[in-house]
Write an enzyme that holds these catalytic residues in place. Sequence first.
Site, mmCIF file in Angstrom:
data_model
loop_
_atom_site.group_PDB
_atom_site.id
_atom_site.type_symbol
_atom_site.label_atom_id
_atom_site.label_comp_id
_atom_site.label_asym_id
_atom_site.label_seq_id
_atom_site.Cartn_x
_atom_site.Cartn_y
_atom_site.Cartn_z
ATOM 1 N N TYR A 76 51.726 50.177 32.664
ATOM 2 C CA TYR A 76 52.663 49.731 33.710
ATOM 3 C C TYR A 76 52.980 50.874 34.662
ATOM 4 O O TYR A 76 52.945 50.712 35.897
ATOM 5 C CB TYR A 76 53.932 49.209 33.041
ATOM 6 C CG TYR A 76 55.043 48.825 33.996
ATOM 7 C CD1 TYR A 76 55.062 47.573 34.603
ATOM 8 C CD2 TYR A 76 56.083 49.705 34.277
ATOM 9 C CE1 TYR A 76 56.082 47.204 35.462
ATOM 10 C CE2 TYR A 76 57.116 49.343 35.128
ATOM 11 C CZ TYR A 76 57.112 48.101 35.723
ATOM 12 O OH TYR A 76 58.137 47.752 36.574
ATOM 13 N N SER A 94 58.439 51.560 41.137
ATOM 14 C CA SER A 94 59.356 51.734 40.015
ATOM 15 C C SER A 94 59.655 53.211 39.820
ATOM 16 O O SER A 94 58.859 54.082 40.202
ATOM 17 C CB SER A 94 58.728 51.174 38.726
ATOM 18 O OG SER A 94 59.489 51.526 37.583
#
Length: 294
Positions: free
Chosen positions: A200, A187
């Site tokens: 995350y 990401s």
Amino acid sequence: MSDTQAQDPREPSGSFPEQEQPDQPGLTDDMAPTPDHGENSWVGRGRLEGRKALITGGDSGIGRAVAIAYAREGADVAIVYLPEEEKDAQETERFVTEAGRKCVLLPADLTEEQACIDVVSQAREQLGGLDILIPNAAYQRQREGVDTLQASEIEKTFHTNLVSTMLLAREAVPHMSPGASIIVTSSIQASQPSSGLLDYAMTKAALVAFAQALAEELGPKGIRVNAVAPGPIWTPLIPATGFPADKVKEFGQDTPLGRAGQPSELAGAYVYLASDEASYTSGAVVPVTGGKPF
């Protein structure tokens, strides 16, 4: 000069309606607008003919877009998803089978080690082998501050995003042959972490190190390992994260291209990395971020 005009990458622009889904996993039918998974646009060219792929989180979002593209490129696929995502999974299955390829549905909770063992075994058995592994399933929730973190939530994030990836690779690698490929989903959060996504972002940064280290280990065996790093992509994860309504409404507008991406715009990176066109690409991170630097 070509008569075909290139797509303006700033389009389609615009904001999203304010919306929120109370729990994860988020569901496609409850989103407005519906994400574009390439249902009407992806045209295959036989680049993955005869290959067998296991895609976690394959029911919706990026996973669905990859499953559709892979099927149209000639691959059979197995998709892993939570049982409550059955409706989304069946929709993905429909697009795969319409492309003339086999689709194996594997409902499972990948926070359990045995589930990771079982889905790899079942995918291999039902597909007749395994050439491509895409650990793509992810969990994220908006955090209000480090002082509010709960161990159970940290563990859920780490087990879903990171531990399951390592376990799936552990189970798959002994059965993969030279030419096989592992593609993890990192990401932009690995490079530009947001404080509200602390746990995350940590897992996504760790996945970069995992891909690079595993690429070094498996290179001598002829197995390539790479990562794709999405930016802000319109998937069910977004309205189900617990973001403030205004953040969802303006999602992706802080990128240089001024908009969020669609799942279909990720599929090409996964197709390339699994194909023979990427035969000398391993240990790489491919950012698909709307211009945000990685």
